[in-house]
Enzyme design. Structure first.
Site, mmCIF file in Angstrom:
data_model
loop_
_atom_site.group_PDB
_atom_site.id
_atom_site.type_symbol
_atom_site.label_atom_id
_atom_site.label_comp_id
_atom_site.label_asym_id
_atom_site.label_seq_id
_atom_site.Cartn_x
_atom_site.Cartn_y
_atom_site.Cartn_z
ATOM 1 C CE LYS A 135 -4.089 -2.182 0.700
ATOM 2 N NZ LYS A 135 -3.755 -3.589 0.865
HETATM 3 C C1 LIG Z 1 -4.487 -4.761 0.585
HETATM 4 C C2 LIG Z 1 -3.686 -5.994 0.534
HETATM 5 C C3 LIG Z 1 -3.958 -7.010 -0.397
HETATM 6 C C4 LIG Z 1 -5.140 -6.978 -1.317
HETATM 7 O O1 LIG Z 1 -5.029 -5.993 -2.319
HETATM 8 P P1 LIG Z 1 -6.345 -5.501 -3.079
HETATM 9 O O2 LIG Z 1 -5.879 -4.387 -3.953
HETATM 10 O O3 LIG Z 1 -7.301 -5.039 -2.026
HETATM 11 O O4 LIG Z 1 -6.875 -6.662 -3.840
HETATM 12 C C5 LIG Z 1 -3.096 -8.099 -0.426
HETATM 13 N N1 LIG Z 1 -2.059 -8.200 0.423
HETATM 14 C C6 LIG Z 1 -1.786 -7.262 1.337
HETATM 15 C C7 LIG Z 1 -0.644 -7.456 2.260
HETATM 16 C C8 LIG Z 1 -2.579 -6.120 1.422
HETATM 17 O O5 LIG Z 1 -2.311 -5.176 2.334
#
Ligand SMILES: *Cc1c(COP(=O)(O)O)cnc(C)c1O
Length: 465
Positions: free
Chosen positions: A112
């Site tokens: 993120k």
């Molecule tokens: C948010 C997240 C995901 C999922 O990603 P999306 O874009 O919501 O499909 C997978 N792994 C981790 C560690 C995340 O923080």
């Protein structure tokens, strides 16, 4: 470049409006009016190029005149200087035809950060120029909140409220939010699950009086700029392995479908991608939809990969819109029905369009644990449970084409889920500096019931303070 809503009933807007607004006023999600297409020769220049340069190149196709090329390049350089690895998102090899794309070298150890560090810096000059002050409310299944808090803490003209489902995220995830001392940050433990948090966020936006009163903004993956930021590493990784001459496949741990959709966007822009494996945990709405054509809400269950414990994948609407011939009216009808009934039958021609690129698979808890253990014994690497879900999905689905390598998105650092990793491997993942620092700091958060009105009152009070 203008941005239109997937529900076809909102005016087209420019990049900065889509950036600051998040959700379109008709409840849809913004997508570009026309997807730019990158030439093979432009993609070829990405091989070996600094990450920030590739990011600035790709963003340059989308921002219109909102930023000059040099300002955009500087923003990207600053954003990715916050990462602890010089390649920003390095590739490592697991097997002859299998690679991990490490997306966790940012300040909060999850992918993120890749989008959020950029977003915060894209906001700054726009807010300063408009003399505007925004309230970001973000709903987090674990990692978005920490990444957003870290990116926006202490910045001018922005306050941020992070809503997280109480007891459903790991301690390290929680601490990345709750240890922030900056006065423009508030964290709220909601008595509910992530879908409740996401539903509250959506209802705040739909209350347009409230949204205007507090200058509401969203940085959840409904924000198009996040998708865009995430499409960059698809290009970077593929170019490192020989694109545009050679095609690649990806395996993506999937929750809200933002990351997976960023892969779709990369392909749409011209990157040769053979297949994207959307791998979910037991919260398998996306996997079921791609397999059976039935997009139906289930009951969210807690798993070892909590960032994917959701039952409504907001970005799936973008894929739906792109796969039905960009028919906003149909998307609006179908997603209104879905909101009411929790059920949507995807028309067969729309489904087959989706299946041109995507396959969906769901990985159970035992397989996730087993994959964590196997990777440790086979390669001496520790991975964390979200990455394990993607890797297990890649193993189950096998190859679409033997010549095409599979790149598994590794979305978090193992130290973010130390207990799960230790149970599966017997090894405690060493904590990087960022995780050690927050372990000692005092936490600060409030508790609220899972009710929109309670959250609105809370946000109003913060804005008035
Ligand atoms: C948010 C997240 C995901 C999922 O990603 P999306 O874009 O919501 O499909 C997978 N792994 C981790 C560690 C995340 O923080």
């Amino acid at each position: 470049m203008r941005y239109i809503s997937t529900r076809g009933a909102a005016p087209a807007v420019d990049f900065t409006t889509a950036l600051l607004g998040g959700l379109a006023p008709d409840g849809g999600l913004y997508v570009p009016q026309i997807w730019p297409s990158l030439s093979a020769s432009e993609i070829a220049t990405f091989a070996g190029a600094p990450y920030a340069r590739v990011a600035a190149d790709i963003l340059g196709h989308f921002v219109g005149d909102a930023y000059s090329p040099s300002a955009l390049h500087r923003i990207c350089q600053e954003a990715y200087a916050s990462f602890s690895h010089p390649a920003v998102t390095p590739l490592t090899q697991l097997a002859p035809d299998q690679f991990l794309l490490e997306l966790f070298h940012g300040p909060t150890l999850a992918f993120k950060d890749v989008a959020m560090q950029l977003l915060a810096r894209l906001y700054e000059p726009v807010l300063a120029a408009r003399g505007q002050s925004l309230t970001i409310v973000c709903a987090t299944s674990g990692d978005t909140g920490g990444a957003a808090v870290e990116a926006f803490a202490g910045r001018a003209n922005v306050r941020i409220v992070a809503l997280f489902p109480e007891g459903r995220i790991s301690e390290v995830q929680r601490r990345f939010m709750t240890t922030a001392a900056a006065p423009n940050v508030r964290c709220v433990a909601v008595d509910g699950d992530f879908d409740d948090c996401q539903a509250i966020l959506k209802s705040l936006f739909l209350d347009t009086v409230f949204a205007q009163e507090v200058c509401l903004s969203a940085v959840n993956s409904i924000n198009f700029a996040r998708i865009l930021a995430q499409s960059v590493y698809y290009f970077v990784a593929a170019a490192a392995l020989g694109a545009p001459v050679r095609s690649v496949s990806f395996a993506v741990p999937t929750g809200n479908f933002g990351d997976a959709f960023a892969g779709w966007a990369a392909k749409k822009m011209g990157l040769p991608i053979t297949r994207i494996i959307a791998s979910t945990n037991r919260n398998d709405i996306v996997a079921r939809a791609l397999q059976s054509g039935i997009y139906a809400r289930g009951e969210a269950v807690a798993t070892q990969s909590p960032a994917m414990d959701i039952q409504v994948a907001s970005n799936f609407e973008r894929l739906y819109f792109e796969s039905n011939g960009r028919d906003g009216g149909q998307t609006r009808n179908d997603f209104d029905d879905f909101a009411a009934s929790g059920h949507l039958q995807i028309p067969s021609q729309v489904l087959s369009q989706m299946q041109q690129l995507f396959v969906g698979t769901s990985v159970d808890e035992a397989t996730t644990t087993q994959t964590l253990g196997e990777v440790w014994t086979e390669t001496g690497r520790l991975i964390e449970p979200h990455t394990a879900v993607a890797l297990a999905g890649a193993r189950v689905m096998g190859h679409a084409d033997r010549q095409v390598p599979v790149i598994v998105l590794s979305t978090a650092h193992p130290a973010k889920f130390p207990d799960t990793v230790r149970e599966a491997t017997g090894v405690m993942p060493p904590a990087p500096l960022a995780a050690r620092a927050i372990a000692q700091l005092p936490e600060r958060f409030d508790r609220l019931p899972a009710q929109s009105e309670a959250v609105k009152a809370y946000v109003r009070a913060m804005v008035a303070a």
